[in-house]
Each structure stands twice: as structure tokens, then as C-alpha cells.
Design a protein around this motif. Structure first.
Motif, short mmCIF file in Angstrom:
data_model
loop_
_atom_site.label_atom_id
_atom_site.label_comp_id
_atom_site.label_asym_id
_atom_site.label_seq_id
_atom_site.Cartn_x
_atom_site.Cartn_y
_atom_site.Cartn_z
N SER A 36 0.86 -1.17 0.00
CA SER A 36 0.00 0.00 0.00
C SER A 36 0.90 1.23 0.00
CB SER A 36 -0.87 0.02 1.26
OG SER A 36 -0.07 0.30 2.40
N TYR A 37 0.32 2.37 -0.30
CA TYR A 37 1.15 3.57 -0.35
C TYR A 37 1.68 3.94 1.03
CZ TYR A 37 0.14 4.37 -5.22
OH TYR A 37 0.07 4.24 -6.58
N TYR A 38 0.92 3.65 2.06
CA TYR A 38 1.44 3.95 3.39
C TYR A 38 2.64 3.07 3.70
CZ TYR A 38 1.86 4.57 8.40
OH TYR A 38 2.34 4.82 9.64
N GLN A 39 2.56 1.79 3.32
CA GLN A 39 3.70 0.90 3.54
C GLN A 39 4.91 1.38 2.75
OE1 GLN A 39 1.65 -2.69 2.30
NE2 GLN A 39 1.81 -3.55 4.35
N MET A 40 4.69 1.78 1.51
CA MET A 40 5.78 2.28 0.69
C MET A 40 6.38 3.54 1.30
SD MET A 40 4.18 1.78 -3.11
CE MET A 40 5.60 2.48 -3.92
N PHE A 41 5.52 4.41 1.79
CA PHE A 41 6.01 5.64 2.41
C PHE A 41 6.89 5.33 3.61
CE2 PHE A 41 5.69 9.07 5.50
CZ PHE A 41 5.96 10.18 4.72
N LYS A 42 6.43 4.38 4.46
CA LYS A 42 7.17 4.07 5.67
C LYS A 42 8.52 3.43 5.35
CE LYS A 42 5.61 0.86 8.51
NZ LYS A 42 4.81 0.19 9.55
N VAL A 43 8.52 2.48 4.40
CA VAL A 43 9.76 1.81 4.01
C VAL A 43 10.74 2.81 3.39
CG1 VAL A 43 10.78 0.12 2.44
CG2 VAL A 43 8.74 -0.47 3.76
N GLY A 44 10.25 3.62 2.43
CA GLY A 44 11.11 4.61 1.81
C GLY A 44 11.63 5.63 2.80
N TYR A 45 10.77 5.99 3.75
CA TYR A 45 11.16 6.95 4.79
C TYR A 45 12.33 6.41 5.61
CZ TYR A 45 10.51 9.81 9.04
OH TYR A 45 10.70 10.62 10.12
N GLN A 46 12.23 5.14 6.02
CA GLN A 46 13.30 4.52 6.80
C GLN A 46 14.60 4.48 6.00
OE1 GLN A 46 11.68 0.67 7.73
NE2 GLN A 46 10.53 1.38 9.49
N GLU A 47 14.50 4.05 4.75
CA GLU A 47 15.70 3.91 3.94
C GLU A 47 16.35 5.26 3.66
OE1 GLU A 47 14.43 1.83 0.48
OE2 GLU A 47 14.37 -0.14 1.47
N LEU A 48 15.55 6.29 3.49
CA LEU A 48 16.10 7.60 3.19
C LEU A 48 16.79 8.22 4.41
CD1 LEU A 48 16.37 9.39 0.75
CD2 LEU A 48 14.27 10.56 1.42
N VAL A 49 16.20 8.05 5.58
CA VAL A 49 16.86 8.51 6.80
C VAL A 49 18.20 7.79 6.98
CG1 VAL A 49 16.72 8.59 9.31
CG2 VAL A 49 14.74 9.24 7.95
N ASN A 50 18.19 6.47 6.74
CA ASN A 50 19.42 5.70 6.84
C ASN A 50 20.45 6.18 5.82
OD1 ASN A 50 18.30 4.17 8.84
ND2 ASN A 50 18.01 2.34 7.61
N ALA A 51 20.01 6.53 4.62
CA ALA A 51 20.93 6.99 3.58
C ALA A 51 21.66 8.25 3.99
CB ALA A 51 20.16 7.23 2.28
N ILE A 52 21.02 9.06 4.82
CA ILE A 52 21.64 10.31 5.26
C ILE A 52 22.57 10.08 6.45
CG2 ILE A 52 21.17 12.59 6.26
CD1 ILE A 52 18.53 12.58 4.70
N ILE A 53 22.11 9.34 7.46
CA ILE A 53 22.89 9.26 8.69
C ILE A 53 23.50 7.88 8.96
CG2 ILE A 53 21.60 11.12 9.78
CD1 ILE A 53 20.03 9.04 11.34
N ARG A 54 23.06 6.83 8.26
CA ARG A 54 23.65 5.51 8.48
C ARG A 54 23.73 4.73 7.17
NH1 ARG A 54 27.46 4.34 10.70
NH2 ARG A 54 27.92 3.84 8.56
N PRO A 55 24.56 5.23 6.22
CA PRO A 55 24.76 4.49 4.98
C PRO A 55 25.57 3.24 5.24
CG PRO A 55 26.31 6.30 5.12
CD PRO A 55 25.39 6.43 6.31
N PRO A 56 25.69 2.35 4.25
CA PRO A 56 26.53 1.16 4.44
C PRO A 56 27.94 1.55 4.86
CG PRO A 56 25.24 0.94 2.44
CD PRO A 56 25.02 2.34 2.94
N ARG A 57 28.45 0.87 5.87
CA ARG A 57 29.79 1.17 6.38
C ARG A 57 30.83 0.36 5.60
NH1 ARG A 57 32.20 2.76 11.63
NH2 ARG A 57 30.10 3.10 12.46
#
Length: 546
Positions: A36-57
Motif C-alpha cells: 500500500s502507499y502507506y507501507q511504501m512511504f514508511k519503508v522509503g522513509y526509513q531507507e532515506l533517513v538511513n541513507a543520510i545518517i547511516r549508509p553502508p559502512r
């Protein structure tokens, strides 16, 4: 008393994907077309926050930094590894190369700073050039990167304090004269953020800095729009506001402060800018914009390649001239024959020490320049695949089911080294906490207010719908997936009739008409429109007090 109903009895619930064993799949296993779009929003939101402050080490073996002692152009050099502790009480790992026989008690030094998802290993191609000038060379893993302590990175905000710590270490030792900075991507942004407060720096080489983080994100969205992503501008702005809030809570910095261009007119250090003409992650215009605003002596060169590709020889030649001038290197210190080693590890192929060439050395000598360089930075930094992951996180958050950010071509892989050690990136688990999930819903009030103020209906997918003067009940009902032009998921799906407004638009507080969010879900705390009888996110029945 309140009344509740299961999802099966709720006509306004999300479409539920049912797997072959009769269980609803988790978000971790769902493809975008199944979410659902809410699920997509939540997953994308998590990944984008990680991309900024916790990218692959980036993980690597210390042996990949080369030998502790080696000869370069007949001169002996040594490497010393050490750690420093910054103002946040975090320890970070450093390496310094210098000649065994110093031509002067104090020597100039070049400090190299790596990019995002990278480490000090990235500095190896620049090492030979700097040592050939008679200067020392130091590089380090930023906190949160490589083998240094720290959970988060900050794209320059806190990294500039790591840099300050290194500079103070050099000056306190009393063996360094002039200092130059060389940074790439995040490292270049760090140099710009520090340069304003330290005019004693002799020069800076700035390879692919971003001008402003919010500008970079908006440009990624624009690129998505060109590929078919339809999302109103105010939704993007509000989504970035939520990301800003999560980053502040977890990593304690404001992404609005990540704007190196705002420091350019206050920095007077001589600078050489480098931009790659095929860089579509941090486009060349970012470097050009900073260059135009920069207050100090400056030059800019455009090179072939993309954000993470090897830089051509002429860039190294330009850097050599720039550093010789800004560091005031005497011509007598420059090593003869070093040009043939441009971009190579300085110990590569040099057997002037009388040592017998090993089988590994012979293997290396058969490789091309690009292949040898690839050994040092394989799987490091913002690779094509990593760039696509960051874009897709943003697009998924905004409703993309089609994988618009997928790379068009596979990045060529370098040949494996004869050593068993290799650099790689370790992907962290999602670090957005449950409290941050609720913060998405908690921000529903502000988003609903913005939607009301703007009078714009939200359509995420391939269609954007204007506001309607009719009530949500009067809107024609269609399939939940009708406005997303992708094939249906290959699984049993129970679809409910609903108006042609995306699930995300309802979750964000706006219906097909002019309804504004008026009640809060008792289960997930999401704000919902007044006409909805069940939560658009979790399906919880709206409670009514009798």
C-alpha cells in the motif's frame, strides 16, 4: 463504549496481499507493487533517513593500506597508524605517510577526506602524487565510517570537527608547515564547512561537493518526475520536513545546516574545484554554483566520468601544480620519475629497494592502471548501485512502484586482487525506531494543515488529482491500483472499492474532496479524514462513543 471491526469487515481498508499459505506478507518481503502507499512511504522513509545518517559502512583490512615501509622513486617512506579522539569523545582511525629522510624538519601536509560510504582507503590513488612533492600525507576514517567509532555520519556537519582534531594534532606536533585539504563528495563538503573558520589553510581541492542537501533531494525528485513520478511539490517539502525531524532526533544535527554554498562567500582559501561531467548524483552544476559564489582564488576543471569513477591523469597533473603553488614546495623536493606512477599506489612496481619481486607484485604489474586503482576502492563510496538505492528510497517514499531509480547498466566490477582482503560495504539494519514510525503519523496535523492551506489534492503515482467540490462519498469508486500503471501483483489480492485518491494522500490527511483530517487512529495514531470510518494505514475501525 467503542466498537471495533476486523480488516475483513472494513470496506475502506487497504488492499491486502495474501500469500499462498494464507498469511499476509511482512513489509520486508513485499515488492513495491504489492505494498500500500502507506507501507511504501514508511519503508522509503526509513531507507532515506538511513541513507543520510547511516549508509553502508565500508569494511576493509588494514593490510590494504599497503606496507608500513616502502620505497618510492628510490626514496624510503613510512606509514604510521594512530587514533585521535574528537570533541564528542569518539575515537577515529588515522594514517600518516612521510619520508624517512626529511628534506626539512617541518614539511607541508595534505589531509585527504573520503566520501560517503567510504573510508581512508579511498586516499591511496592520491598518495603518490602528494609524496612526490616532498609533502606528508594524512587521511582518516570519519566517525561513523570505516573502522572509526560512531553510529552516524552527518555529511560534513560533525565531520568538520574530526578534521579540526587532525589539524590540531599536526600543529601541536610542530613538524608541519603549510596544510592543504583534499576532499571528495562528503569530504569536499567537510572542507568547505571547515574552511570558513580556518583561513590558515593553504589550499583546498574540492571534488564533487554538493551545494545544498535539500536542493540535491529536490533535484532527485525532479529527475523522478521526468521518468513518470507524479507528486506535488508541497508533499516533497513536508516529507523532507519529517526526515529533518528524524535526523535531528537520532543524529542531533539539522539537515538545513548542510548547505556548503552558504559558506562559499566567506571562505578565502585558494581552491581547485573538480566536477565530473557525467555525474548525475551530485550534478556538475553544484560545483559550478559553489565556484561562482566562492570568495577566494579559484579554478574549476570538468573531468570525464561520474560521481564515483576514477579521475583522469590530467586532473592529477592539475592537482600537482595547484599543491606545489599553494604549499610553496621547493622544486628541489620534487621526486624525479614520479609522474609515471600517477594514480598508482606508490609502492606499486618499485623494486629499487633490492627486494625480490613477489608473485603478487608480478600479478599487479600485468594489470592496467584502472584495474590497479580499482583494487584500492572496490565496493567503496557512492557506487552506481548505491546511488540508485538512495534515489529509489526517495521515490518509494513518494509512491513509486515501478523502480524508476534502477541503474540502467551494471557497474563493471574490478578484477579481484591476489590478496584475500577486499574492501566492502556492510549494510546496516533499519535504524528508524518505533517512535519515529509514530512521528510520521504525529506530523499528520502539519501536513493536513498545509494541504488545506494550499488547496491541492495529493496524487501519488502516475496521476495527480485536483481538489473536488464534491464530498468523498460522491467520488466515483475504482480499483485501489487503477491510477498506478503497473501490473497487478502475482498473488491473491482482495481489493476494496475506493475513490481515485492514493492511500498515501489519505494517510497524509487529504481525501478526494475537501475533507481535512479530524480524528486520530487509536492504534497507530495516524490522522484520518472525517469521512473515513477506518484508519487508512492500519485498518483500525473508527471508535465512536455512545
Amino acid at each position: 463504549m467503542g466498537t471495533k471491526s476486523s480488516r475483513q469487515d472494513d470496506a475502506n481498508d487497504e488492499a491486502i496481499e495474501i500469500s499462498s499459505n494464507g498469511e499476509a506478507p511482512s513489509e520486508d518481503t513485499l515488492e513495491p507493487a504489492q505494498m500500500s502507499y502507506y507501507q511504501m512511504f514508511k519503508v522509503g522513509y526509513q531507507e532515506l533517513v538511513n541513507a543520510i545518517i547511516r549508509p553502508p559502512r565500508c569494511e576493509y583490512d588494514i593490510s590494504q593500506l599497503g606496507p608500513n615501509m616502502f620505497n618510492f622513486c628510490t626514496k624510503p617512506f613510512t606509514r604510521r597508524d594512530f587514533t585521535l579522539r574528537n570533541s564528542r569523545d569518539l575515537e577515529f582511525s588515522c594514517s600518516m605517510w612521510e619520508p624517512v629522510q626529511r628534506p626539512n624538519p617541518v614539511l607541508p601536509c595534505v589531509i585527504y577526506m573520503h566520501g560517503n560510504s567510504s573510508a581512508r582507503l579511498e586516499a591511496i590513488p592520491q598518495l603518490g602524487l602528494v609524496l612526490s612533492l616532498g609533502a606528508t600525507f594524512i587521511t582518516f576514517d570519519f566517525c561513523g565510517s570505516g573502522v572509526s567509532e560512531g553510529e552516524y555520519v552527518s555529511l560534513g556537519y560533525y565531520e568538520k570537527d574530526d578534521l579540526q582534531c587532525v589539524i590540531e594534532h599536526l600543529r601541536e606536533a610542530g613538524r608541519t608547515s603549510t596544510i592543504a585539504l583534499w576532499g571528495r563528495s562528503m569530504g569536499a563538503a567537510t572542507a568547505l564547512l571547515h574552511g570558513e573558520r580556518d583561513p590558515s589553510i593553504a589550499g583546498m581541492i574540492l571534488d564533487s561537493p554538493f551545494a545544498d542537501l535539500q536542493q540535491l533531494a529536490e533535484e532527485m525528485v525532479d529527475r523522478g518526475r521526468q521518468q513518470g513520478l507524479a507528486v506535488p511539490g508541497f508533499v516533497v517539502r513536508i516529507a523532507l520536513r519529517w526526515i529533518r525531524s528524524s535526523v535531528q532526533k537520532q543524529a542531533m544535527f539539522d539537515i538545513r545546516d548542510l548547505s556548503p554554498i552558504q559558506h562559499a562567500d566567506k571562505c578565502f582559501i585558494p581552491a581547485m574545484f573538480v566536477a565530473a561531467e557525467n555525474d548525475d548524483f551530485v550534478p556538475p552544476r553544484h560545483g559550478q554554483q559553489i565556484f561562482e559564489k566562492y570568495a577566494g582564488d579559484k579554478n574549476i576543471i570538468l573531468v570525464e566520468g561520474d560521481h564515483n569513477s576514477q579521475r583522469p591523469r590530467f586532473m592529477f597533473d592539475s592537482a600537482s601544480i595547484f599543491l606545489t603553488t599553494t604549499l610553496q614546495v621547493p622544486s628541489s623536493w620534487i621526486l624525479e620519475g614520479a609522474q609515471r606512477m600517477t594514480g598508482l599506489p606508490p609502492w606499486f612496481g618499485d623494486r629499487s629497494d633490492g627486494m625480490r619481486a613477489t608473485e603478487e607484485d608480478e600479478d599487479l604489474e600485468d594489470m592496467t592502471l584502472d584495474q590497479v586503482l580499482a583494487l584500492s576502492i572496490m565496493d567503496m563510496g557512492m557506487t552506481t548501485e548505491r546511488q540508485a538505492e538512495v534515489r529509489q528510497a526517495l521515490y518509494t517514499m513518494l509512491g513509486d512502484r515501478q523502480g524508476l531509480a534502477a541503474p540502467t547498466a551494471q557497474t563493471p566490477r574490478p578484477l579481484p586482487s591476489s590478496s584475500s582482503a577486499s574492501a566492502s560495504t556492510t549494510r546496516p539494519a533499519a535504524i528508524v525506531s518505533p517512535s519515529d514510525h509514530s512521528s510520521v503519523a504525529d506530523n499528520g496535523n502539519s501536513l493536513a494543515h498545509s494541504a488545506k492551506e494550499s488547496g491541492v489534492g495529493v496524487g501519488v503515482g502516475s496521476t495527480s488529482h485536483p481538489p473536488s467540490s464534491h464530498s468523498a462519498k460522491a467520488a466515483p469508486t475504482t480499483s485501489a491500483h487503477v491510477h498506478v500503471h503497473v501490473p497487478r501483483a502475482q498473488s491473491f489480492t482482495r481489493e476494496r472499492g475506493r475513490s481515485p485518491v492514493s492511500d498515501l494522500s489519505v494517510a497524509l490527511g487529504r481525501g478526494a474532496g475537501n475533507d481535512v483530517a479530524e480524528w486520530t487512529c487509536s492504534s497507530c495514531t495516524l490522522m484520518n479524514v472525517s469521512s473515513a470510518n477506518a484508519c487508512a494505514a492500519c485498518g483500525q475501525r473508527r471508535s465512536t462513543t455512545l
